[in-house]
Structures are given as C-alpha cells and as structure tokens.
Design a protein around this motif. Structure first.
Motif, short mmCIF file in Angstrom:
data_model
loop_
_atom_site.label_atom_id
_atom_site.label_comp_id
_atom_site.label_asym_id
_atom_site.label_seq_id
_atom_site.Cartn_x
_atom_site.Cartn_y
_atom_site.Cartn_z
N LEU A 1 -90.47 -74.18 -65.98
CA LEU A 1 -89.05 -74.51 -65.78
C LEU A 1 -88.67 -75.89 -66.31
CD1 LEU A 1 -88.69 -73.19 -62.11
CD2 LEU A 1 -88.13 -71.98 -64.23
N LYS A 2 -89.65 -76.78 -66.35
CA LYS A 2 -89.45 -78.14 -66.85
C LYS A 2 -88.32 -78.86 -66.12
CE LYS A 2 -91.40 -77.11 -71.34
NZ LYS A 2 -91.77 -75.75 -70.99
N ASN A 3 -88.21 -78.61 -64.81
CA ASN A 3 -87.18 -79.25 -64.01
C ASN A 3 -87.66 -79.29 -62.55
OD1 ASN A 3 -84.72 -79.26 -62.17
ND2 ASN A 3 -83.74 -79.61 -64.16
N MET A 4 -87.72 -80.48 -61.97
CA MET A 4 -88.26 -80.61 -60.62
C MET A 4 -87.35 -79.96 -59.58
SD MET A 4 -87.64 -84.68 -59.82
CE MET A 4 -88.17 -84.50 -58.12
N TYR A 5 -86.04 -79.99 -59.79
CA TYR A 5 -85.12 -79.41 -58.82
C TYR A 5 -85.19 -77.89 -58.83
CZ TYR A 5 -83.37 -84.18 -58.88
OH TYR A 5 -83.29 -85.54 -58.80
N LEU A 6 -85.34 -77.32 -60.01
CA LEU A 6 -85.53 -75.87 -60.10
C LEU A 6 -86.86 -75.47 -59.47
CD1 LEU A 6 -84.19 -74.88 -63.64
CD2 LEU A 6 -83.27 -74.20 -61.41
N THR A 7 -87.87 -76.29 -59.70
CA THR A 7 -89.18 -76.03 -59.10
C THR A 7 -89.08 -76.01 -57.58
OG1 THR A 7 -90.38 -77.02 -60.95
CG2 THR A 7 -91.52 -76.93 -58.84
N LEU A 8 -88.42 -77.01 -57.03
CA LEU A 8 -88.27 -77.08 -55.57
C LEU A 8 -87.45 -75.90 -55.06
CD1 LEU A 8 -88.69 -78.60 -52.93
CD2 LEU A 8 -86.64 -79.94 -53.44
N PHE A 9 -86.41 -75.54 -55.76
CA PHE A 9 -85.56 -74.41 -55.35
C PHE A 9 -86.37 -73.12 -55.31
CE2 PHE A 9 -82.93 -70.77 -56.62
CZ PHE A 9 -82.04 -70.74 -55.57
N VAL A 10 -87.15 -72.87 -56.35
CA VAL A 10 -87.95 -71.63 -56.41
C VAL A 10 -88.98 -71.61 -55.29
CG1 VAL A 10 -89.62 -70.32 -57.79
CG2 VAL A 10 -87.57 -71.27 -58.87
N GLU A 11 -89.63 -72.74 -55.04
CA GLU A 11 -90.65 -72.80 -53.99
C GLU A 11 -90.04 -72.54 -52.62
OE1 GLU A 11 -93.91 -75.88 -55.95
OE2 GLU A 11 -92.31 -76.68 -54.69
N LEU A 12 -88.91 -73.16 -52.34
CA LEU A 12 -88.27 -72.95 -51.04
C LEU A 12 -87.75 -71.52 -50.90
CD1 LEU A 12 -86.35 -76.31 -50.51
CD2 LEU A 12 -88.62 -75.64 -49.70
N LEU A 13 -87.28 -70.96 -52.02
CA LEU A 13 -86.81 -69.57 -52.00
C LEU A 13 -87.96 -68.63 -51.67
CD1 LEU A 13 -84.52 -67.52 -52.49
CD2 LEU A 13 -85.19 -67.49 -54.91
N LEU A 14 -89.11 -68.84 -52.31
CA LEU A 14 -90.27 -68.00 -52.04
C LEU A 14 -90.75 -68.18 -50.59
CD1 LEU A 14 -92.27 -68.59 -55.36
CD2 LEU A 14 -91.10 -66.49 -54.66
N PHE A 15 -90.53 -69.37 -50.04
CA PHE A 15 -90.95 -69.65 -48.66
C PHE A 15 -90.09 -68.90 -47.65
CE2 PHE A 15 -90.45 -72.47 -44.89
CZ PHE A 15 -91.74 -72.38 -44.40
N ILE A 16 -88.77 -68.86 -47.90
CA ILE A 16 -87.88 -68.26 -46.90
C ILE A 16 -87.71 -66.75 -47.08
CG2 ILE A 16 -86.61 -70.42 -46.63
CD1 ILE A 16 -84.34 -69.18 -48.24
N LEU A 17 -88.09 -66.20 -48.22
CA LEU A 17 -87.92 -64.77 -48.45
C LEU A 17 -88.59 -63.91 -47.38
CD1 LEU A 17 -88.07 -64.21 -52.33
CD2 LEU A 17 -86.17 -63.73 -50.77
N PRO A 18 -89.84 -64.19 -46.98
CA PRO A 18 -90.44 -63.37 -45.91
C PRO A 18 -89.67 -63.44 -44.60
CG PRO A 18 -92.13 -64.61 -47.08
CD PRO A 18 -90.81 -65.15 -47.54
N MET A 19 -88.99 -64.58 -44.35
CA MET A 19 -88.20 -64.69 -43.12
C MET A 19 -86.90 -63.90 -43.22
SD MET A 19 -88.63 -68.79 -42.58
CE MET A 19 -90.18 -69.60 -43.03
#
Length: 372
Positions: A286-304
C-alpha cells in the motif's frame, strides 16, 4: 547482520515514536493503578453489596408473594429469594472473618444461579444477574479455592493480582497498540530506497533486522509493565503468584496467576511479531501508513462484526487477536456461540507468522520499493 542490528538499535533508541510509546505505557500503568484504587476493585464486600442490589431489583419485578416451599411464588421467585439470602450470608461472613462460611455460600449461590437459567421467566430478570458464563467462572473459582484451602484475596493492588488485571486489560487492546506503533515501519525506508539498496545485505535480511529491532523495543515495553508495577510491592504487598484465575480454554478451568501471565506474554509476543510482519507486507503493498493502519484495524474488528464467520473460519488468526475475550469466554455469549480454544489460537498465529516470513523472503524484493 549484526552491524545492521546495531545501526537499527542506535536509531531506534532515540526515535521519538519509541520515547512516546514508553511514556504512554508508563502513564497507562500508573493510571490503571489509580483507577483500581479509586474504584476499590476486588473488594468482595462492595461486590456482594452490588450483587444484592441487583437481585433486589430482579425481585421487584414480582408481586409480593409467599416464598416458602408451600407458598404461591414461582420457582424463579423462590430461587431469587434464596440468592438474596446467600448474598447476605456472604457479606456477613466477610465482616465476621468466616472464610469457610463465605466459600460454602458462594458455591451454593453458583449452583442456585445455574438452576435459575432454565426456569420460566428468567429472560425477564437476566439483565440483573450474572450470565451463564460468569456464573460458571465463579463456580470453578470458588470450588478450587475451597479444595486447595486458599484464602480469598481482597487486595487487588498487590503486585501479582494487579499484574493479572493489567495483562487482562492489555489483551483487549494489544493488537491495536502494536498496529499503531508499527503501521509505518517501512514507510521512511521507501522515501530513501537508495539507502536500502546500499546496504550489503538482501532485502529480506534488511526486513528481518528491522523486525528484530522493533521486537526488542516491544520486549522493553513488556518489561516496563513489570518495572512500573514494582512500587506496589512496597506500598501494598507482593501477593500470591499461585492465586487462581478462572479462564476458558475449551473447558472452564483455573490457572494460577503465574501461568496466566506466562500465557498472556506468549500471546503478546506472537501478536507483536504477527502485527509487525503484517505492517511490513502492507507497507510494501500500500505504501501508506494510514492505509496500513486502516486495513489492520478493519481485519481486527471484522470477526466482532460478523461473529458467525468465526465458526466458518476458526483458523483465522484475527479471531484470536483479542485473547482476553477468548480466555473470558466472551465468544460463548454470542447469539450463535463460538467455542474458541486459546491453545489453537497460539498455533494459528504461529502458522500465520511462518507464512508471512515466507512471503517477505520470497515475494517481496527491493525491486518493488518505489519512492512515495
């Protein structure tokens, strides 16, 4: 490789991000101490008083009826009256220093509550009472206390008791903390790709060195949790490292505090490695830290957001990123209960780490590093 690690260490120890992380962790630990002290958490007399009020509120849903065996009260009403009496007995036994009486009443109370779950009309008062899972934790905990002859600890600010509470809280937010910490791990390198290509090592070894240096910082942060808690030994007491904690690990069981801390630290280390490697891969893609953080948090909350997916894909490592919810049996309280095993969680996270290491080594190359 050793030279690159020394270089990274020199850079990391003066990195403002790391200094801020250390300050934040220290403030968090001391703030949690203040919260525990202010709220008087772990005070059994206060807890039993709160439970007594909750049962009283549940009883207020009924008309005043005869609660004797031959009375006209429903089975649930009689059960709640008995619960109220046992809570009163527990409070009095604590004030009179009668631990045996307290334990007997606690075990009897857990059994009464277990009977109440299947009674007609329970749904109407369920919000006032502990859940089935919470009651089962109480049952196995007090049965273990009675079996081993331990005394119920009332000082939640003793060193070991506070560490158990601290790591229980961290288990819910550790992935988020490491995601924020590591989401830009490679971004600065992408701005100066000539530096990476100038090192006499391959890209995968460069990434490995970067990850190792970050993990050393994470190790210091974990050590800081213990160091910041040390004053409790002087101001409070050491506590008992063998004091039990009820957890869910496929079945309801009891772990001593030292084993719970060991399991928590193992989870935290594996989650940190997993998250750092994931940040590296997402940074490259992604070459973008904010996109990286967004994707990680999205993957984290999806199971919830979609708990049914946990049953369909139990090997998804993101099911286990909040390991406190696994050990607390919270997934069993979903509309469609999910039986997740913490041991399996360690295996799935470990397997995911191995896959990501292979991805970094064989699929990510310096040729993909472009200036951003």
């Amino acid at each position: 490789m050793w030279n690159i690690l020394k270089t990274f260490f020199i850079l990391e120890k003066s990195n403002k991000k790391n200094i801020f992380a250390f300050i934040f962790v220290g403030v968090f630990v001391f703030s949690l101490m203040f919260f525990v002290k202010t709220e008087d958490l772990g005070n059994p007399i206060k807890e039993k008083s709160g439970e007594f009020q909750s049962v009283s509120s549940a009883l207020s849903k009924f008309q005043n009826v005869d609660a004797t065996d031959r009375g006209n009260g429903s089975e649930l009403y009689k059960n709640l009256v008995l619960q109220q009496r046992l809570l009163s007995k527990q409070s009095m036994s604590l004030k009179m220093n009668r631990p045996e009486l307290f334990l007997d009443a606690a075990i009897e109370l857990a059994e009464l509550r277990a009977d109440a779950f299947g009674m007609e009309g329970f749904d109407g008062v369920a919000s006032y009472l502990p859940s089935r899972i919470e009651n089962e934790f109480d049952r196995v905990f007090y049965q273990y206390i009675k079996k081993t002859g331990l005394s119920v600890t009332t000082n939640s600010l003793s060193f070991y008791q506070f560490l158990a509470y601290l790591f229980g809280i961290l288990g819910s937010v550790w992935f988020i903390f490491i995601s924020i910490y590591s989401c830009g791990i490679m971004i600065e390198d992408f701005r100066h790709t000539s530096l990476i290509k100038g090192y006499p090592i391959s890209f995968d070894k460069y990434v490995l060195g970067k990850c190792i240096s970050s993990m050393l910082i994470v190790g210091v942060i974990v050590l800081e949790l213990f160091v910041c808690s040390l004053p409790l030994i002087y101001f409070q007491e050491l506590g008992n490292p063998s004091y039990p904690i009820a957890i869910f690990d496929g079945v309801f069981k009891v772990y001593p505090i030292y084993k719970f801390l060991g399991l928590s630290i193992l989870y935290m280390i594996l989650i940190a490695i997993f998250t750092i490697l994931l940040s590296v891969i997402l940074n490259v893609l992604l070459k973008n830290m904010y996109l990286t953080l967004f994707v990680e948090l999205l993957l984290f909350i999806l199971p919830m957001l979609f708990p049914n997916m946990m049953n369909l894909v139990p090997f998804n490592p993101f099911n286990y990123m909040n390991f406190t919810s696994i050990l607390n049996g919270q997934t069993l309280e979903f509309e469609n209960p999910v039986d997740l095993n913490s041991t399996h969680g360690l295996m799935y996270i470990g397997m995911s780490i191995a896959i990501m290491v292979v991805a970094v080594k064989y699929f990510l190359t310096t040729g993909k590093l472009k200036k951003v």
